[in-house]
Design a protein around this motif. Sequence first.
Motif, mmCIF file in Angstrom:
data_model
loop_
_atom_site.group_PDB
_atom_site.id
_atom_site.type_symbol
_atom_site.label_atom_id
_atom_site.label_comp_id
_atom_site.label_asym_id
_atom_site.label_seq_id
_atom_site.Cartn_x
_atom_site.Cartn_y
_atom_site.Cartn_z
ATOM 1 N N ARG A 113 0.818 -1.220 0.000
ATOM 2 C CA ARG A 113 0.000 0.000 0.000
ATOM 3 C C ARG A 113 0.846 1.262 0.000
ATOM 4 O O ARG A 113 0.323 2.363 -0.179
ATOM 5 C CB ARG A 113 -0.913 0.008 1.230
ATOM 6 N N GLU A 159 -5.562 5.845 -1.895
ATOM 7 C CA GLU A 159 -6.758 5.129 -2.341
ATOM 8 C C GLU A 159 -7.430 5.815 -3.525
ATOM 9 O O GLU A 159 -8.191 5.198 -4.259
ATOM 10 C CB GLU A 159 -7.758 5.014 -1.178
ATOM 11 N N ARG A 181 -2.077 2.225 -8.725
ATOM 12 C CA ARG A 181 -2.144 1.363 -7.540
ATOM 13 C C ARG A 181 -1.672 -0.047 -7.851
ATOM 14 O O ARG A 181 -1.039 -0.701 -7.031
ATOM 15 C CB ARG A 181 -3.572 1.347 -6.984
ATOM 16 N N ALA A 192 -6.002 -9.044 0.688
ATOM 17 C CA ALA A 192 -7.039 -8.068 0.338
ATOM 18 C C ALA A 192 -6.493 -6.965 -0.561
ATOM 19 O O ALA A 192 -7.235 -6.383 -1.362
ATOM 20 C CB ALA A 192 -7.643 -7.462 1.600
ATOM 21 N N GLU A 244 -6.756 -8.385 -3.915
ATOM 22 C CA GLU A 244 -8.166 -8.354 -4.311
ATOM 23 C C GLU A 244 -8.548 -6.973 -4.831
ATOM 24 O O GLU A 244 -9.230 -6.841 -5.854
ATOM 25 C CB GLU A 244 -9.058 -8.715 -3.114
ATOM 26 N N ASP A 245 -8.095 -5.946 -4.125
ATOM 27 C CA ASP A 245 -8.444 -4.584 -4.495
ATOM 28 C C ASP A 245 -7.906 -4.224 -5.873
ATOM 29 O O ASP A 245 -8.636 -3.696 -6.721
ATOM 30 C CB ASP A 245 -7.912 -3.608 -3.446
ATOM 31 N N THR A 268 -9.733 -6.058 -8.810
ATOM 32 C CA THR A 268 -11.147 -5.785 -9.063
ATOM 33 C C THR A 268 -11.318 -4.826 -10.241
ATOM 34 O O THR A 268 -10.770 -3.727 -10.249
ATOM 35 C CB THR A 268 -11.812 -5.179 -7.807
ATOM 36 N N GLU A 271 -7.226 -12.522 -9.484
ATOM 37 C CA GLU A 271 -6.419 -12.484 -8.269
ATOM 38 C C GLU A 271 -5.263 -13.478 -8.345
ATOM 39 O O GLU A 271 -4.112 -13.159 -7.995
ATOM 40 C CB GLU A 271 -7.289 -12.799 -7.046
ATOM 41 N N HIS A 306 -11.385 3.230 -10.378
ATOM 42 C CA HIS A 306 -10.426 2.832 -11.391
ATOM 43 C C HIS A 306 -10.535 3.706 -12.635
ATOM 44 O O HIS A 306 -9.767 3.586 -13.538
ATOM 45 C CB HIS A 306 -10.634 1.368 -11.772
#
Length: 200
Positions: A73, A78, A85, A129, A132-133, A136, A153, A200
Amino acid sequence: MEKKYHHGDLRNALIKAGMEILEENGLPGLSLRAIAARVGVSHTAPKNHFGSLRGLLTAIGAEGFRMHARAMRDGVSETSPGKERLRAAIDGYVAFAEAHPALFAMMFSPLYCDFADEDLSTEARKSYAVLEDISTGLDWDKGALPHGQLRTEMMLWSLAHGFATLRLAGQFRDGDCGIPKFAPQDILPDFDYRPDVPGH
């Protein structure tokens, strides 16, 4: 003379000492006695807290996954575009492995870590996670197939983990057979995100 610790402080001190030894000497240098000696307590103290060396390694692995999630991260907000990202997370994944090679190898191995442990599984899930983010809404040829999200993923995880593992194994060396030292983003496909996915 042994140092005196309160219960909570001792547990954290043992984990910290174990991580330090792991960074310095790798898994071969890690033992309950070595950790106890570094903290300055009885050699039975780590066993009293963690039950066994594997129990302590599992606790170290949980801390490793916390660090791993932060590394993925790091350096991007975000609100950053999806591609930014994505690159930051993959770069962070590999950078973490290169900075902590022994920890990286240990924390993904059921030989050393008990993945039924609640704390470890929770922290590993938080790390996953992040993948996952960033997966997506990724627009690629397998994304529309059944279980498309899971396929995405797995693809990104395989790319990041495989790249990191091969780099640690001494592959992709600068100048090796004329091959430059690629960064993860140098081999990452030019993915796009579906415009209907928020963020996105």
